[in-house]
Design a protein around this motif. Sequence first.
Motif, PDB file in Angstrom:
ATOM      1  N   TRP A 168       0.851  -1.190   0.000  1.00 33.90           N
ATOM      2  CA  TRP A 168       0.000   0.000   0.000  1.00 33.90           C
ATOM      3  C   TRP A 168       0.882   1.233   0.000  1.00 33.90           C
ATOM      4  CZ3 TRP A 168      -5.546  -0.240   0.777  1.00 33.90           C
ATOM      5  CH2 TRP A 168      -6.036  -1.558   0.825  1.00 33.90           C
ATOM      6  N   GLY A 169       0.338   2.317  -0.535  1.00 34.51           N
ATOM      7  CA  GLY A 169       1.064   3.571  -0.558  1.00 34.51           C
ATOM      8  C   GLY A 169       0.132   4.720  -0.245  1.00 34.51           C
ATOM      9  N   PRO A 170       0.696   5.877   0.060  1.00 31.61           N
ATOM     10  CA  PRO A 170      -0.149   7.032   0.396  1.00 31.61           C
ATOM     11  C   PRO A 170      -0.876   7.557  -0.837  1.00 31.61           C
ATOM     12  CG  PRO A 170       2.152   7.681   0.277  1.00 31.61           C
ATOM     13  CD  PRO A 170       2.132   6.187   0.129  1.00 31.61           C
ATOM     14  N   ASN A 171      -2.051   8.126  -0.615  1.00 29.15           N
ATOM     15  CA  ASN A 171      -2.755   8.754  -1.726  1.00 29.15           C
ATOM     16  C   ASN A 171      -2.147  10.125  -1.996  1.00 29.15           C
ATOM     17  OD1 ASN A 171      -3.690  10.133   0.494  1.00 29.15           O
ATOM     18  ND2 ASN A 171      -5.797  10.263  -0.249  1.00 29.15           N
ATOM     19  N   PHE A 172      -2.776  10.918  -2.831  1.00 30.81           N
ATOM     20  CA  PHE A 172      -2.140  12.159  -3.298  1.00 30.81           C
ATOM     21  C   PHE A 172      -1.909  13.172  -2.182  1.00 30.81           C
ATOM     22  CE2 PHE A 172      -6.698  12.562  -3.883  1.00 30.81           C
ATOM     23  CZ  PHE A 172      -6.991  13.801  -3.328  1.00 30.81           C
ATOM     24  N   ASP A 173      -2.705  13.137  -1.092  1.00 30.81           N
ATOM     25  CA  ASP A 173      -2.495  14.113  -0.016  1.00 30.81           C
ATOM     26  C   ASP A 173      -2.051  13.447   1.284  1.00 30.81           C
ATOM     27  OD1 ASP A 173      -4.782  12.820   0.706  1.00 30.81           O
ATOM     28  OD2 ASP A 173      -6.041  14.621   0.860  1.00 30.81           O
ATOM     29  N   ASP A 174      -1.612  12.196   1.216  1.00 33.33           N
ATOM     30  CA  ASP A 174      -1.105  11.457   2.378  1.00 33.33           C
ATOM     31  C   ASP A 174      -2.150  11.259   3.471  1.00 33.33           C
ATOM     32  OD1 ASP A 174       1.341  11.127   1.233  1.00 33.33           O
ATOM     33  OD2 ASP A 174       2.296  12.808   2.263  1.00 33.33           O
ATOM     34  N   SER A 175      -3.426  11.415   3.126  1.00 36.74           N
ATOM     35  CA  SER A 175      -4.464  11.242   4.151  1.00 36.74           C
ATOM     36  C   SER A 175      -4.975   9.799   4.213  1.00 36.74           C
ATOM     37  CB  SER A 175      -5.633  12.182   3.867  1.00 36.74           C
ATOM     38  OG  SER A 175      -6.209  11.886   2.600  1.00 36.74           O
ATOM     39  N   LEU A 176      -4.778   9.056   3.142  1.00 33.16           N
ATOM     40  CA  LEU A 176      -5.249   7.675   3.067  1.00 33.16           C
ATOM     41  C   LEU A 176      -4.183   6.823   2.401  1.00 33.16           C
ATOM     42  CD1 LEU A 176      -8.878   8.325   1.745  1.00 33.16           C
ATOM     43  CD2 LEU A 176      -8.292   7.580   4.061  1.00 33.16           C
ATOM     44  N   GLU A 177      -4.405   5.517   2.452  1.00 31.26           N
ATOM     45  CA  GLU A 177      -3.540   4.604   1.737  1.00 31.26           C
ATOM     46  C   GLU A 177      -4.344   3.897   0.654  1.00 31.26           C
ATOM     47  OE1 GLU A 177      -1.509   1.966   4.410  1.00 31.26           O
ATOM     48  OE2 GLU A 177       0.255   3.273   4.382  1.00 31.26           O
ATOM     49  N   GLU A 178      -3.681   3.589  -0.453  1.00 33.25           N
ATOM     50  CA  GLU A 178      -4.322   2.876  -1.554  1.00 33.25           C
ATOM     51  C   GLU A 178      -3.412   1.738  -1.998  1.00 33.25           C
ATOM     52  OE1 GLU A 178      -4.445   4.840  -5.360  1.00 33.25           O
ATOM     53  OE2 GLU A 178      -3.083   6.393  -4.642  1.00 33.25           O
ATOM     54  N   PRO A 179      -3.975   0.666  -2.546  1.00 35.58           N
ATOM     55  CA  PRO A 179      -3.127  -0.449  -2.987  1.00 35.58           C
ATOM     56  C   PRO A 179      -2.328  -0.075  -4.222  1.00 35.58           C
ATOM     57  CG  PRO A 179      -5.419  -0.833  -3.598  1.00 35.58           C
ATOM     58  CD  PRO A 179      -5.411   0.395  -2.749  1.00 35.58           C
ATOM     59  N   THR A 180      -1.081  -0.480  -4.265  1.00 37.44           N
ATOM     60  CA  THR A 180      -0.253  -0.216  -5.443  1.00 37.44           C
ATOM     61  C   THR A 180      -0.501  -1.249  -6.536  1.00 37.44           C
ATOM     62  OG1 THR A 180       1.554  -1.506  -4.476  1.00 37.44           O
ATOM     63  CG2 THR A 180       1.531   0.859  -4.034  1.00 37.44           C
ATOM     64  N   VAL A 181      -1.114  -2.368  -6.174  1.00 37.64           N
ATOM     65  CA  VAL A 181      -1.484  -3.407  -7.130  1.00 37.64           C
ATOM     66  C   VAL A 181      -2.590  -4.227  -6.471  1.00 37.64           C
ATOM     67  CG1 VAL A 181       0.171  -5.132  -6.294  1.00 37.64           C
ATOM     68  CG2 VAL A 181      -0.554  -5.188  -8.688  1.00 37.64           C
ATOM     69  N   LEU A 182      -3.430  -4.874  -7.272  1.00 39.01           N
ATOM     70  CA  LEU A 182      -4.497  -5.710  -6.717  1.00 39.01           C
ATOM     71  C   LEU A 182      -4.047  -7.171  -6.673  1.00 39.01           C
ATOM     72  CD1 LEU A 182      -7.732  -4.277  -8.400  1.00 39.01           C
ATOM     73  CD2 LEU A 182      -6.626  -3.610  -6.258  1.00 39.01           C
ATOM     74  N   PRO A 183      -4.640  -7.964  -5.794  1.00 34.62           N
ATOM     75  CA  PRO A 183      -4.252  -9.392  -5.716  1.00 34.62           C
ATOM     76  C   PRO A 183      -4.458 -10.142  -7.030  1.00 34.62           C
ATOM     77  CG  PRO A 183      -5.508  -8.753  -3.787  1.00 34.62           C
ATOM     78  CD  PRO A 183      -5.580  -7.602  -4.722  1.00 34.62           C
ATOM     79  N   ALA A 184      -5.498  -9.788  -7.771  1.00 39.06           N
ATOM     80  CA  ALA A 184      -5.698 -10.233  -9.161  1.00 39.06           C
ATOM     81  C   ALA A 184      -5.571 -11.736  -9.359  1.00 39.06           C
ATOM     82  CB  ALA A 184      -4.738  -9.495 -10.091  1.00 39.06           C
ATOM     83  N   GLN A 185      -6.585 -12.465  -8.908  1.00 35.77           N
ATOM     84  CA  GLN A 185      -6.636 -13.884  -9.253  1.00 35.77           C
ATOM     85  C   GLN A 185      -6.886 -14.066 -10.741  1.00 35.77           C
ATOM     86  OE1 GLN A 185      -9.178 -16.225  -6.703  1.00 35.77           O
ATOM     87  NE2 GLN A 185      -9.351 -17.866  -8.203  1.00 35.77           N
ATOM     88  N   LEU A 186      -7.508 -13.068 -11.379  1.00 34.20           N
ATOM     89  CA  LEU A 186      -7.709 -13.083 -12.830  1.00 34.20           C
ATOM     90  C   LEU A 186      -6.427 -12.668 -13.541  1.00 34.20           C
ATOM     91  CD1 LEU A 186     -11.134 -11.306 -13.453  1.00 34.20           C
ATOM     92  CD2 LEU A 186     -10.596 -13.674 -13.932  1.00 34.20           C
ATOM     93  N   PRO A 187      -6.039 -13.350 -14.628  1.00 35.31           N
ATOM     94  CA  PRO A 187      -4.896 -12.892 -15.436  1.00 35.31           C
ATOM     95  C   PRO A 187      -5.330 -11.734 -16.334  1.00 35.31           C
ATOM     96  CG  PRO A 187      -5.821 -14.898 -16.376  1.00 35.31           C
ATOM     97  CD  PRO A 187      -6.599 -14.625 -15.114  1.00 35.31           C
ATOM     98  N   ASN A 188      -5.628 -10.592 -15.723  1.00 37.30           N
ATOM     99  CA  ASN A 188      -6.354  -9.522 -16.408  1.00 37.30           C
ATOM    100  C   ASN A 188      -5.563  -8.849 -17.520  1.00 37.30           C
ATOM    101  OD1 ASN A 188      -8.781  -7.723 -16.457  1.00 37.30           O
ATOM    102  ND2 ASN A 188      -7.228  -6.174 -16.004  1.00 37.30           N
ATOM    103  N   LEU A 189      -4.235  -8.854 -17.444  1.00 43.15           N
ATOM    104  CA  LEU A 189      -3.450  -8.184 -18.479  1.00 43.15           C
ATOM    105  C   LEU A 189      -3.763  -8.761 -19.852  1.00 43.15           C
ATOM    106  CD1 LEU A 189      -1.120  -6.150 -19.113  1.00 43.15           C
ATOM    107  CD2 LEU A 189       0.407  -8.131 -19.032  1.00 43.15           C
ATOM    108  N   LEU A 190      -3.778 -10.089 -19.952  1.00 42.82           N
ATOM    109  CA  LEU A 190      -4.083 -10.734 -21.223  1.00 42.82           C
ATOM    110  C   LEU A 190      -5.574 -10.971 -21.389  1.00 42.82           C
ATOM    111  CD1 LEU A 190      -1.182 -13.335 -21.287  1.00 42.82           C
ATOM    112  CD2 LEU A 190      -1.377 -11.293 -22.692  1.00 42.82           C
ATOM    113  N   LEU A 191      -6.304 -11.088 -20.288  1.00 40.27           N
ATOM    114  CA  LEU A 191      -7.723 -11.414 -20.366  1.00 40.27           C
ATOM    115  C   LEU A 191      -8.515 -10.302 -21.045  1.00 40.27           C
ATOM    116  CD1 LEU A 191      -9.713 -13.645 -19.404  1.00 40.27           C
ATOM    117  CD2 LEU A 191     -10.215 -12.170 -17.472  1.00 40.27           C
TER     118      LEU A 191
END
Length: 895
Positions: A168-191
Motif C-alpha cells: 500500500w502507498g499514500p494517496n495524493f495528499d497522504d491522508s489515506l492509503e491505496e493499494p499499489t497493485v491488486l491481488p488479481a486472481q484473474l490474469p487480467n493483463l491478457l484477459l
Amino acid sequence: MTDELTGLQPGTNGVDLQVGTSGVDPRIGKIQPIDIDVEMRSAYLDYAMSVIVARALPDARDGLKPVHRRILYAMHDMGMRPGTAYKKSARIVGEVLGKYHPHGDVAVYDSMVRLAQDFSMRYLLIDGQGNFGSIDGDSPAAMRYTEARLARLSDYMLGDIEKETVDWGPNFDDSLEEPTVLPAQLPNLLLNGSSGIAVGMATNIPPHNLAELADAIAYLIERWEQRDDVTVEDLMELISGPDFPTGGLIMGTEGIRSAYATGKGRIIMRGVASIEDTKGGRFRIIVTEIPYQLNKTTLLERIAQLVREERLDQISDLRDESDREGMRIVIELKRSASARKVLSQIYKLTPLQSTFGVNLLALVEGEPRLLSLRRALQIYVEHRQEVLTRRTRFELRKAQERAHILEGLRIALQFLDEVIALIRASKSADDARTGLMTHFNLSEVQAQAILDMQLRRLAALERAKIEAEYQEMMARIAHLRTLLDHPEKILEIIKTDILELKEKFGDRRRTQILPDGSADDEDVVPQEHVLVTLTQDNFVKRTLTRVYRAQGRGGRGVVGMNTRDEDQVVQALSARTLDFVLFFTNKGRIYSERAFNLPDASRTGKGLAIVNFINLPPDERVTAMVAVPDFEHATYVTMATVGGRIKRVELSEFSSVRPNGIIAMPLEDGDELGWARVTSGKQELILVTEKGQALRFDENEVRAMGRTASGVWGIRLGEGDRVTSLDVIEPGGDLLVVTPQGFGKRSSLSEYTPRGRYTGGVVTLSQSRLEKDGRIVSSRVVQEDEEVAFFSAGGIALRLRVRDIPRHGRASSGVRLVQLKKDDTVAVMVRLGLAPTAEPVTPTAALPPLPLPAPLPAPLPPPLPPPLPPPLPPPLQSKRRRQPQREAIGTSSCL
C-alpha cells in the motif's frame, strides 16, 4: 571556487547551492541563472515518467492502469459488491476523485464506462445500469443518470486484499492509503487487454479467452521448473490467439506468433459477412460481426461515402437492421453485381478489414518492459505466488494469535475454580489481569481474553467447542506452515484457482482464426466421408455420409434437404474432407475449393450459396464436380459436353486454379460442359444418352490436350438426343441407369462391347420404358459391394445398396428403385463407395479407399439460375430478423 560568469560553484547549474551559516538559502531574493537545456530535460523526464508509470501503462501483475485500479478499489471500499444495490456513477466518480485520483471527472467516468462496455471488455469488471454507450459510437449518458456496481469477476480481482497480500502507498495528499497493485486472481493483463499512449511509447494488448488462458497457465505451472523451455508453439497449442468481444475473424497466425514470441506483431482482423440471395435474382451482403474497436457508424459512413464517390458502384442500398438480438448490416447489390467481388472491395476500402498492432508493453517493477506471451504468464504466476505467500503468512499469524488465546482459555477452564476465586478476590480488573498472568503464567492477551469470557462459555458444550476450535486451529497452523515450507504447494493452489475460474466463467471463443494455409488445415481437420450436394439455385453443403442410412429397394428415403421456392438438388458428390473439390461450369470453366471449407450442414440443412466459396459469374452454373485427393498421383481428367464432345487433360493443369477460375474446355455456341471424371490413361470410358444409347471406348482414342483445346467428338447423337452421363469402366462393374420416375436397373459392363469413338453405341434401356417413364436422367458405373444415393427434385434422399438392385439385360426395362411422391422426380444419382460392414468408423479412424469420385450428370437443362454472390470468410449464416425501424441514418437507406 566559482564560475566567473555565473558566480556559481562548478557542477551545480544553479541548483545545489550550500545553505549559508545563518541557515537561509542564499538564493532567496536573488535571480539565479540556470541551464535551460538541463532544466527542460529534467522537467520533461519527470513528466514522461509520471505519464508512463502513473497514467498510461498497465501493471503487468494485475493488468490495470492506476485509474482503473482506483475505481475498482473505491467501489470495493464502498461495499458495492455483486448482488448489492446499484449506486449512481456520480457518487463513484466523486469517491475516486476525492480520495485517490486527482484528475478530471471526465477521465474517471470514461475509464469506468469502458469497464462496463461489453463491446470493449471481453469480461466485464463493472456491472452498469443505464446508457453506457454503444458500438455505434453513441456517448454514454451523464454520470448523474447511470448506475453501477462491481461485476462478479471483480471479486476475483480484489479478493484477499484485506489480508496484507499487496503493498500500500499514500494517496495524493497522504491522508489515506491505496493499494499499489491488486491481488488479481484473474490474469487480467491478457484477459481484457489494454491500450494506452505514454510519452515515447504505447501499449496495445488484445483480449483473450479465459478458458484458453487458464489452460496455458496450468500448463506452465506443471512445467514450472523447466518454464524457460516452454516455447511459443507449446503455448499456442492452448492459446490459439486473441479473442475479441466483438467476434470477427483473424486472418492467419503469423502475426499472432510474432506477437507472442517478441511482444510485437500485426494481426489482420476482418468482419464476418455472408451472402444471401433475394427473390428478385439479386444478392445482398450481410455483416454480422465487425472488427474490435471499430465504430459501426463509421463503417456505414465510409461505405456510403465510397458509393457516392462511385468507388463501390455495385451497391444499390445500405441498411442497418441491428437490434437487441445482434448486429445486421445489409448491403443490397445491383442485379448484375458479383457479390464476391464487391465484398472483396469492401474489405479493401473500408475498416471492415483492419489491423491490430500488438504491442505487449507493461510495467514490470515500475519500469516499462516489452513482454512475450510466456513472460506475461510467468509474471502473473509470480505475482500470485507472492500474494498467496503473503496471505498464508497473514493467516498463519492470525491463526497463531487465536491459538494463543485459546490456550489461555483452556488453562482457565482447567483451573476454573482457582480462576474464579482469584477474580472475585481482586479489587479491580487490572489486579485480576495481573493475578492471572502471575499465577498461571499467562500473557496479557490471554489474561484479558479470560476476563472477557462470558459465563455461558463455562457450560460443558461450550468448553467442548473451545477444545475443538483449538485442535482445528493447530491443524490449520500446521497446514499453513507446510505451504510456506513447500512453495510447490502454492503453485498447486494457483493452478486450482485458475481452473476453478475457467469452470465458472469460461466460455467459447468469439473470434475465429483462419489458418495460414492448407498445411495447418490438414493438421486439425479429421478425414471423414462426406456428401457434397448442390442445388439448382447453387446452394452447396457437405454432410457426413453416415447420416443417410441405407434402405431397401423401393424405400421412400429421408428428407435430404429442405428445399424452398422451386429449388432442386442437381449435383451430388462423394468425397473426403481433405479432398480438393473441382467445380466445372456449363461455360467450360473450372474452380477449386477444399471440401472442409464448404459449409457443414445437417441432412435437412440448406447450405450456403456457392458464390461464398468460388467467384461464380451470374450467368454460369456448376454442372460437374470432381473430388481429387491430391494432384500428384491422379493423371487425367476427362470432360464431356451435352452435345457429345469429349476432352482429356492432364490433371496437373488444374493444380493451381485462380479464385476467378480458369478455362477447362472452350465450347461451341449452344453446347454445355456436363461431366468430368478422373482417369488413369489406361481405362475405358462409357457415354450414355438420354434416349438410352451407350458407347464404350478406350480413353486413348481421345488424346491428351491442353486447356485451350475444344476437344473431339465422343458419340454420334440421334436427332433430339443428348448426353446424360460420362463414366469410367471398371472390371467386374455394372452400369446403373435411372429414369425420372425412379425406375432403373444395372447391367453387366461385359454386355457393352467396346466400339470406336464417335459411333452410335448400343441400347442400354428398353425403349418402352423410356416412353413410359421418361428419358434416362442419370447413370453410373458401380460395384456390387457399394452403395448409391438418389436425390429427388423435391429434396428426398435415398441411400441404397447396389446388391439390392436386380441385374437385368442391357435392353431390359428395370424395376422401381425409388418410391416418389406425386409430381416428384429423380434429379441425380451419386456413387457412395463401399458399403459399411460394421458400425460407422469414427471421424479419426482410417477410412477405406473410395473409388475415383466423379460428378453427376446435369439433369435436363434447368433455366440459368441468377448469379450468386461471392464467398465469405467462414460460412456463418445470420438469422433473418424482423426489420426494425430504420435509424436516423436515413429513413429508406444509409446511402
